[in-house]
Design an enzyme around this catalytic site. Structure first.
Site, PDB file in Angstrom:
ATOM      1  N   ARG A 251      21.052  -2.196   7.969  1.00 23.24           N
ATOM      2  CA  ARG A 251      20.709  -2.952   6.765  1.00 23.24           C
ATOM      3  C   ARG A 251      21.788  -2.719   5.736  1.00 23.24           C
ATOM      4  NH1 ARG A 251      15.821  -2.102   2.391  1.00 23.24           N
ATOM      5  NH2 ARG A 251      17.413  -0.836   1.383  1.00 23.24           N
TER       6      ARG A 251
ATOM      7  N   TYR B  86      18.719  -2.755  -6.405  1.00 21.16           N
ATOM      8  CA  TYR B  86      17.835  -2.214  -5.370  1.00 21.16           C
ATOM      9  C   TYR B  86      18.628  -1.871  -4.088  1.00 21.16           C
ATOM     10  CZ  TYR B  86      15.075  -1.827  -1.307  1.00 21.16           C
ATOM     11  OH  TYR B  86      14.593  -1.348  -0.122  1.00 21.16           O
TER      12      TYR B  86
ATOM     13  N   ASP C  20      17.783  -6.924   2.538  1.00 23.63           N
ATOM     14  CA  ASP C  20      16.491  -6.964   1.842  1.00 23.63           C
ATOM     15  C   ASP C  20      16.671  -7.594   0.468  1.00 23.63           C
ATOM     16  OD1 ASP C  20      13.982  -6.492   0.817  1.00 23.63           O
ATOM     17  OD2 ASP C  20      13.918  -4.357   1.344  1.00 23.63           O
TER      18      ASP C  20
ATOM     19  N   HIS D 242      14.158  -7.973  -1.542  1.00 23.37           N
ATOM     20  CA  HIS D 242      13.186  -7.235  -2.345  1.00 23.37           C
ATOM     21  C   HIS D 242      12.462  -8.118  -3.355  1.00 23.37           C
ATOM     22  CE1 HIS D 242      11.675  -3.215  -3.664  1.00 23.37           C
ATOM     23  NE2 HIS D 242      11.907  -2.978  -2.391  1.00 23.37           N
TER      24      HIS D 242
ATOM     25  N   GLU E 284      14.947 -10.048   4.371  1.00 24.55           N
ATOM     26  CA  GLU E 284      13.595  -9.519   4.169  1.00 24.55           C
ATOM     27  C   GLU E 284      13.093  -9.845   2.768  1.00 24.55           C
ATOM     28  OE1 GLU E 284      13.553  -5.263   4.472  1.00 24.55           O
ATOM     29  OE2 GLU E 284      11.655  -5.146   3.425  1.00 24.55           O
TER      30      GLU E 284
ATOM     31  N   GLU F  33       6.069  -5.723   4.007  1.00 29.08           N
ATOM     32  CA  GLU F  33       5.904  -4.275   3.822  1.00 29.08           C
ATOM     33  C   GLU F  33       4.823  -3.957   2.791  1.00 29.08           C
ATOM     34  OE1 GLU F  33       9.843  -3.046   2.675  1.00 29.08           O
ATOM     35  OE2 GLU F  33       9.352  -3.127   0.554  1.00 29.08           O
TER      36      GLU F  33
ATOM     37  N   ARG G 286       6.482  -7.110   8.757  1.00 30.96           N
ATOM     38  CA  ARG G 286       6.902  -5.774   8.303  1.00 30.96           C
ATOM     39  C   ARG G 286       5.734  -4.840   7.972  1.00 30.96           C
ATOM     40  NH1 ARG G 286      10.955  -3.136   7.675  1.00 30.96           N
ATOM     41  NH2 ARG G 286      11.046  -2.900   5.411  1.00 30.96           N
TER      42      ARG G 286
ATOM     43  N   GLU H  54      12.373   0.093  11.082  1.00 29.91           N
ATOM     44  CA  GLU H  54      13.223   0.639  10.013  1.00 29.91           C
ATOM     45  C   GLU H  54      13.221   2.172  10.100  1.00 29.91           C
ATOM     46  OE1 GLU H  54      11.739  -0.124   6.071  1.00 29.91           O
ATOM     47  OE2 GLU H  54      13.676   0.282   5.152  1.00 29.91           O
TER      48      GLU H  54
ATOM     49  N   TRP I 139      10.676  -6.057  -8.994  1.00 26.04           N
ATOM     50  CA  TRP I 139      11.654  -5.022  -8.651  1.00 26.04           C
ATOM     51  C   TRP I 139      11.954  -5.079  -7.170  1.00 26.04           C
ATOM     52  CZ3 TRP I 139      11.300  -0.552  -5.502  1.00 26.04           C
ATOM     53  CH2 TRP I 139      12.517   0.174  -5.458  1.00 26.04           C
TER      54      TRP I 139
END
Ligand SMILES: O=C(O)C(=O)C[C@H](O)[C@H](O)CO
Ligand SMILES: [Mg+2]
Length: 402
Positions: free
Chosen positions: A147, A159, A210, A212, A236, A262, A283, A339, A402
C-alpha cells in the site's frame, strides 16, 4: 463446558487494547479482541456491565446461540460498540472450541484452502523520494503487495504517512489533533506517485492505495480513471459508504478495483454494495463486524458475487484479531488479501502469538485455538492512556472526513 468467569483487560503497550478472556469450568480459556480505536472504554463497559453477567453459566460451545442472544437479545442492534463487544465474545468462544477440539481454528472452520496468507504492507513517505525508498524497502522484505501513501506538497500532514519506518500509529495521546486537507492538491499529485513507482519498480508489485473516505463520488471516479494506467490492486474507501449507492457513480467511470468496509459492523452495511457488484473487496473484519460467526455470513454473501475478502489489519486491531483473521483467511474460499501493519515489540510481548511472516505471506501456527494469548502480568504494566484519532478540516475550517 460452562462459562465460569470472564474479564476485560485494558492495556496500553504503546497503544490501547481491550481484550476479553473467557474461562470455562474445565479451565480452558479463550481470548477475544474488543478494541475500538479512540472509544476503547465504551466497549470495555459494554462487556463488563452488560454482557459478562449474561454469559456466566452458559455453555461455551453454543457459539451461534450466544451470538444471537447478544445481537437480537439486546434489542438495540448493530453499531461499532455493540458489534465489537459481540466480536470479542465470539472470538473467545471459537478459541475455546478449537482448543477443546485440539485443533487450530482454521481446521474447525473447514480446513486449509491455501498455502499461506498474502499480505500487503504499508510503504509511505513525506515526499515522493521518501515514498520510493520505502517501496524499495518493502520489496526487499519480500512483500508482493504494497500500500502506498505519500505526503502531498502544501499539506502539513496527510493520512497514512507515518513517523517511523515499519510502525504507523495515527492515534495521538490527549485530545484529537486537527489536520488540514486539500482534495484538489491530492488529486493533482497522487497519480504521479504511482507513475514513478511503476517506472522505478516495474509491473510486478501489487499496488494499493487508501483514500480514507475523503473524496466525493465524482472525485473518486476521477482518481480511479487517472490511476488506471498503473493497474492498482485496489483503491480503498474512495468515498464514505453510508450511502451504498454512491459507489454506482464511481463504478460507471473506472475499472480500478474498489475496496471498502473497514468501518462496517454488519452484513447490512455491505449488502447493496455486494449484491450490485459495486465493490471488489470487502474490508470488514472480525473485531468490528461481530466476530468469526458474522464474518462468515458476510464472506458467504460476498462469494456469490465474486467479491473477495481484504480484511482490515491496522495496528489498532490487536494481535488477537490478527491471529483469528489469519485462520479465517487460511480457510475462506473467497480470500483476496490481508492487510498487515506490524505491531511494536511491546505489543507483541503482551500478546504472545504463533503466526509468522515470510516472503510476503503470513502463516498461521498449528497450536489449538487461534494461537494468540495475553500475558496478564505484563499487560498490567501498561495502564490505559487516552488517545484519539485526528480530525480533519478543509482550509476554511469546515470539518471533513479524516
Ligand atoms: O489500515 C487502514 O486501511 C486504515 O484506514 C487504518 C485506520 O485509519 C485505522 O484503523 C483507524 O483506527
Ligand atoms: Mg483504510
Amino acid at each position: 463446558m460452562k462459562i465460569e468467569s470472564a474479564k476485560v483487560i485494558v492495556t496500553s503497550p504503546g497503544r490501547n487494547f481491550v481484550t476479553l478472556k473467557i474461562v470455562t469450568e474445565s479451565g480452558t480459556y479463550g481470548i477475544g479482541d474488543a478494541t475500538l480505536n479512540g472509544r476503547e472504554l465504551s466497549v470495555a463497559s459494554y462487556l463488563e456491565d452488560h454482557v459478562i453477567p449474561c454469559l456466566i453459566g452458559r455453555d461455551a460451545g453454543q457459539i451461534e446461540d450466544i451470538w444471537q442472544y447478544l445481537y437480537r437479545g439486546a434489542y438495540w442492534r448493530r453499531g461499532p460498540v455493540t458489534m465489537s463487544a459481540i466480536a470479542a465474545v465470539d472470538m473467545a468462544l471459537w478459541d475455546i472450541k478449537a482448543k477443546a477440539a485440539g485443533m487450530p481454528l482454521y481446521q474447525l472452520l473447514g480446513g486449509r484452502s491455501r498455502n499461506g496468507v498474502l499480505v500487503y504492507g504499508h510503504a509511505n513517505g513525506k515526499d515522493l523520494e521518501g515514498t520510493l525508498e520505502a517501496v524499495g524497502r518493502y520489496i526487499e522484505m519480500g512483500y508482493k503487495a504494497i500500500r502506498i501513501q505519500c505526503g502531498v506538497p502544501g499539506n502539513a500532514s496527510v493520512y497514512g504517512v507515518g513517523k517511523g519506518d515499519l510502525y504507523y500509529e495515527p492515534a495521538e495521546k490527549g485530545l484529537p489533533p486537527e489536520e488540514v486537507w486539500s482534495t484538489p492538491d491530492y488529486l493533482r499529485f497522487i497519480p504521479g506517485v504511482f507513475e514513478a513507482v511503476r517506472e522505478k519498480y516495474g509491473d510486478a508489485p501489487l499496488l494499493l492505495h487508501d483514500c480514507h473516505h475523503r473524496l466525493t463520488p465524482i472525485e473518486a471516479a476521477r482518481l480511479g480513471k487517472d490511476l488506471e494506467p498503473y493497474r492498482l490492486f485496489w483503491i480503498e474507501d474512495a468515498t464514505p459508504a453510508e450511502n451504498q449507492e454512491a459507489f454506482k457513480l464511481i463504478r460507471q467511470h473506472t475499472t480500478t478495483p474498489l475496496a471498502v468496509g473497514e468501518i462496517f459492523n454488519t452484513v447490512w452495511d455491505a449488502k447493496d454494495l455486494i449484491q450490485n457488484q459495486l465493490i471488489d473487496y470487502i474490508r470488514a473484519t472480525l473485531v468490528h463486524a461481530g466476530g468469526i460467526t458474522h464474518m462468515r455470513t458476510i464472506a458467504a454473501l460476498a462469494a456469490l458475487y465474486q467479491v473477495r475478502t481484504g480484511f482490515h489489519g491496522a495496528t489498532d486491531l490487536s494481535p488477537v484479531t490478527m491471529g483469528a483473521a489469519l485462520h479465517f483467511d487460511t480457510w475462506v474460499p473467497n480470500f483476496g488479501i490481508q492487510e498487515y501493519m506490524r505491531h511494536t515489540p511491546e505489543t507483541d510481548a503482551v500478546f504472545p502469538h504463533d503466526y509468522s511472516y515470510a516472503d510476503g505471506m503470513l502463516q498461521v501456527g498449528d497450536k489449538p485455538g487461534h494461537g494468540v494469548d495475553i500475558d496478564e502480568e505484563l499487560a498490567a504494566e501498561y495502564p490505559y492512556d487516552r488517545a484519539y484519532l485526528p480530525v480533519n478540516r478543509l482550509a476554511d475550517g469546515t470539518l471533513w472526513n479524516w
